[in-house]
Design a protein around this motif. Sequence first.
Motif, PDB file in Angstrom:
ATOM      1  N   LEU A   1     -88.579  -3.653  32.292  1.00  0.00           N
ATOM      2  CA  LEU A   1     -88.002  -3.393  30.979  1.00  0.00           C
ATOM      3  C   LEU A   1     -86.475  -3.341  31.024  1.00  0.00           C
ATOM      4  O   LEU A   1     -85.807  -3.791  30.099  1.00  0.00           O
ATOM      5  N   VAL A   2     -85.933  -2.816  32.125  1.00  0.00           N
ATOM      6  CA  VAL A   2     -84.483  -2.662  32.221  1.00  0.00           C
ATOM      7  C   VAL A   2     -83.796  -3.934  32.722  1.00  0.00           C
ATOM      8  O   VAL A   2     -82.782  -4.356  32.170  1.00  0.00           O
ATOM      9  N   ALA A   3     -84.347  -4.560  33.770  1.00  0.00           N
ATOM     10  CA  ALA A   3     -83.599  -5.626  34.444  1.00  0.00           C
ATOM     11  C   ALA A   3     -84.253  -7.005  34.423  1.00  0.00           C
ATOM     12  O   ALA A   3     -83.594  -7.982  34.758  1.00  0.00           O
ATOM     13  N   GLY A   4     -85.503  -7.132  34.053  1.00  0.00           N
ATOM     14  CA  GLY A   4     -86.145  -8.429  34.149  1.00  0.00           C
ATOM     15  C   GLY A   4     -86.474  -9.091  32.834  1.00  0.00           C
ATOM     16  O   GLY A   4     -86.533 -10.313  32.736  1.00  0.00           O
ATOM     17  N   ARG A   5     -86.682  -8.298  31.840  1.00  0.00           N
ATOM     18  CA  ARG A   5     -87.102  -8.809  30.541  1.00  0.00           C
ATOM     19  C   ARG A   5     -85.992  -9.635  29.897  1.00  0.00           C
ATOM     20  O   ARG A   5     -84.825  -9.277  29.963  1.00  0.00           O
TER      21      ARG A   5
ATOM     22  N   ILE B   1     -94.599  -5.319  39.010  1.00  0.00           N
ATOM     23  CA  ILE B   1     -95.253  -4.521  37.956  1.00  0.00           C
ATOM     24  C   ILE B   1     -96.625  -4.041  38.418  1.00  0.00           C
ATOM     25  O   ILE B   1     -97.011  -2.888  38.167  1.00  0.00           O
ATOM     26  N   LEU B   2     -97.375  -4.892  39.119  1.00  0.00           N
ATOM     27  CA  LEU B   2     -98.732  -4.540  39.533  1.00  0.00           C
ATOM     28  C   LEU B   2     -98.772  -3.530  40.676  1.00  0.00           C
ATOM     29  O   LEU B   2     -99.612  -2.629  40.693  1.00  0.00           O
ATOM     30  N   PHE B   3     -97.875  -3.670  41.665  1.00  0.00           N
ATOM     31  CA  PHE B   3     -98.018  -2.882  42.893  1.00  0.00           C
ATOM     32  C   PHE B   3     -97.091  -1.684  43.019  1.00  0.00           C
ATOM     33  O   PHE B   3     -97.285  -0.861  43.917  1.00  0.00           O
ATOM     34  N   ILE B   4     -96.114  -1.528  42.167  1.00  0.00           N
ATOM     35  CA  ILE B   4     -95.246  -0.345  42.238  1.00  0.00           C
ATOM     36  C   ILE B   4     -95.379   0.406  40.915  1.00  0.00           C
ATOM     37  O   ILE B   4     -94.825   0.002  39.892  1.00  0.00           O
ATOM     38  N   PRO B   5     -96.157   1.499  40.924  1.00  0.00           N
ATOM     39  CA  PRO B   5     -96.405   2.220  39.674  1.00  0.00           C
ATOM     40  C   PRO B   5     -95.119   2.826  39.106  1.00  0.00           C
ATOM     41  O   PRO B   5     -94.249   3.261  39.843  1.00  0.00           O
ATOM     42  N   TYR B   6     -95.028   2.881  37.820  1.00  0.00           N
ATOM     43  CA  TYR B   6     -93.906   3.387  37.033  1.00  0.00           C
ATOM     44  C   TYR B   6     -92.603   2.628  37.292  1.00  0.00           C
ATOM     45  O   TYR B   6     -91.963   2.161  36.369  1.00  0.00           O
ATOM     46  N   ALA B   7     -92.178   2.520  38.534  1.00  0.00           N
ATOM     47  CA  ALA B   7     -90.886   1.894  38.836  1.00  0.00           C
ATOM     48  C   ALA B   7     -90.910   0.398  38.518  1.00  0.00           C
ATOM     49  O   ALA B   7     -89.925  -0.154  38.023  1.00  0.00           O
ATOM     50  N   GLY B   8     -92.010  -0.288  38.802  1.00  0.00           N
ATOM     51  CA  GLY B   8     -92.105  -1.724  38.534  1.00  0.00           C
ATOM     52  C   GLY B   8     -92.004  -2.050  37.049  1.00  0.00           C
ATOM     53  O   GLY B   8     -91.164  -2.860  36.642  1.00  0.00           O
ATOM     54  N   PRO B   9     -92.836  -1.423  36.217  1.00  0.00           N
ATOM     55  CA  PRO B   9     -92.734  -1.692  34.779  1.00  0.00           C
ATOM     56  C   PRO B   9     -91.387  -1.272  34.180  1.00  0.00           C
ATOM     57  O   PRO B   9     -90.831  -1.986  33.333  1.00  0.00           O
TER      58      PRO B   9
ATOM     59  N   MET C   1    -107.239  17.001  28.809  1.00  0.00           N
ATOM     60  CA  MET C   1    -106.563  15.860  28.225  1.00  0.00           C
ATOM     61  C   MET C   1    -105.154  15.661  28.782  1.00  0.00           C
ATOM     62  O   MET C   1    -104.776  14.529  29.046  1.00  0.00           O
ATOM     63  N   PRO C   2    -104.350  16.735  28.954  1.00  0.00           N
ATOM     64  CA  PRO C   2    -102.992  16.538  29.456  1.00  0.00           C
ATOM     65  C   PRO C   2    -102.954  15.923  30.858  1.00  0.00           C
ATOM     66  O   PRO C   2    -102.016  15.204  31.187  1.00  0.00           O
ATOM     67  N   ARG C   3    -103.980  16.170  31.694  1.00  0.00           N
ATOM     68  CA  ARG C   3    -103.908  15.596  33.040  1.00  0.00           C
ATOM     69  C   ARG C   3    -104.234  14.103  33.041  1.00  0.00           C
ATOM     70  O   ARG C   3    -103.882  13.399  33.965  1.00  0.00           O
ATOM     71  N   TYR C   4    -104.895  13.606  31.994  1.00  0.00           N
ATOM     72  CA  TYR C   4    -105.159  12.169  31.898  1.00  0.00           C
ATOM     73  C   TYR C   4    -104.016  11.422  31.197  1.00  0.00           C
ATOM     74  O   TYR C   4    -103.973  10.206  31.243  1.00  0.00           O
ATOM     75  N   LEU C   5    -103.134  12.163  30.573  1.00  0.00           N
ATOM     76  CA  LEU C   5    -102.046  11.550  29.820  1.00  0.00           C
ATOM     77  C   LEU C   5    -101.137  10.717  30.716  1.00  0.00           C
ATOM     78  O   LEU C   5    -100.722   9.626  30.350  1.00  0.00           O
ATOM     79  N   GLY C   6    -100.846  11.183  31.930  1.00  0.00           N
ATOM     80  CA  GLY C   6     -99.996  10.440  32.862  1.00  0.00           C
ATOM     81  C   GLY C   6    -100.634   9.122  33.269  1.00  0.00           C
ATOM     82  O   GLY C   6     -99.966   8.080  33.330  1.00  0.00           O
ATOM     83  N   ALA C   7    -101.939   9.142  33.529  1.00  0.00           N
ATOM     84  CA  ALA C   7    -102.634   7.921  33.930  1.00  0.00           C
ATOM     85  C   ALA C   7    -102.704   6.934  32.772  1.00  0.00           C
ATOM     86  O   ALA C   7    -102.513   5.723  32.962  1.00  0.00           O
ATOM     87  N   LEU C   8    -102.967   7.436  31.565  1.00  0.00           N
ATOM     88  CA  LEU C   8    -103.002   6.559  30.396  1.00  0.00           C
ATOM     89  C   LEU C   8    -101.630   5.942  30.115  1.00  0.00           C
ATOM     90  O   LEU C   8    -101.534   4.758  29.773  1.00  0.00           O
ATOM     91  N   LEU C   9    -100.585   6.739  30.288  1.00  0.00           N
ATOM     92  CA  LEU C   9     -99.235   6.237  30.093  1.00  0.00           C
ATOM     93  C   LEU C   9     -98.909   5.147  31.117  1.00  0.00           C
ATOM     94  O   LEU C   9     -98.362   4.102  30.762  1.00  0.00           O
ATOM     95  N   GLU C  10     -99.295   5.355  32.360  1.00  0.00           N
ATOM     96  CA  GLU C  10     -99.035   4.369  33.408  1.00  0.00           C
ATOM     97  C   GLU C  10     -99.799   3.077  33.143  1.00  0.00           C
ATOM     98  O   GLU C  10     -99.243   1.976  33.235  1.00  0.00           O
ATOM     99  N   ILE C  11    -101.072   3.186  32.788  1.00  0.00           N
ATOM    100  CA  ILE C  11    -101.880   1.992  32.530  1.00  0.00           C
ATOM    101  C   ILE C  11    -101.343   1.235  31.312  1.00  0.00           C
ATOM    102  O   ILE C  11    -101.223   0.008  31.332  1.00  0.00           O
ATOM    103  N   GLY C  12    -100.989   1.965  30.271  1.00  0.00           N
ATOM    104  CA  GLY C  12    -100.433   1.319  29.080  1.00  0.00           C
ATOM    105  C   GLY C  12     -99.125   0.610  29.372  1.00  0.00           C
ATOM    106  O   GLY C  12     -98.893  -0.516  28.918  1.00  0.00           O
TER     107      GLY C  12
END
Length: 143
Positions: A53-57, A41-49, A1-12
């Motif tokens: 949240l920090v600069a575009g919203r 947001i779509l093409f740069i994982p983690y950094a895009g979203p 479960m812990p190894r899927y947590l990163g992927a679930l966090l990224e997708i969410g």
Amino acid sequence: MPRYLGALLEIGLIVFCLIEAIQAEDGRVRNLPKWAWILLILFIPYAGPIAWLVAGRPTMSSAGRQVPWPSTQTAGFPEYERPRQVAPDDDPEFLARLAASDSTDLRLLAQWEADLREREAKMRNAEAEPDDGTDTPPRPTGP
């Protein structure tokens, strides 16, 4: 479960930020055009979203302002066209309604007092009249 947590966090995070970016109004998005934020947001994982949240919203202060400057209740009215606001204690109509209400209340109070005096007089007269003594028990006398 812990190894899927990163992927679930990224997708969410991607889904949340993507929905928020798509629903944002074009004029309220900060720093980049809306389409650029969606691609980021779509093409740069983690950094895009996170960048969204920090600069575009849109911020709350920019999203909440609906009225152009100056945002007063009477904006756009010349001084002589502004609706006149009168305090209740300066309004003659309000004061007249209060006086009418007071006089009505005083009449009603006088009527109640007269009714009460009349009932008390009837009770005193009933006590003073001699009873036939059939149903009423005798009154105790004082010591």
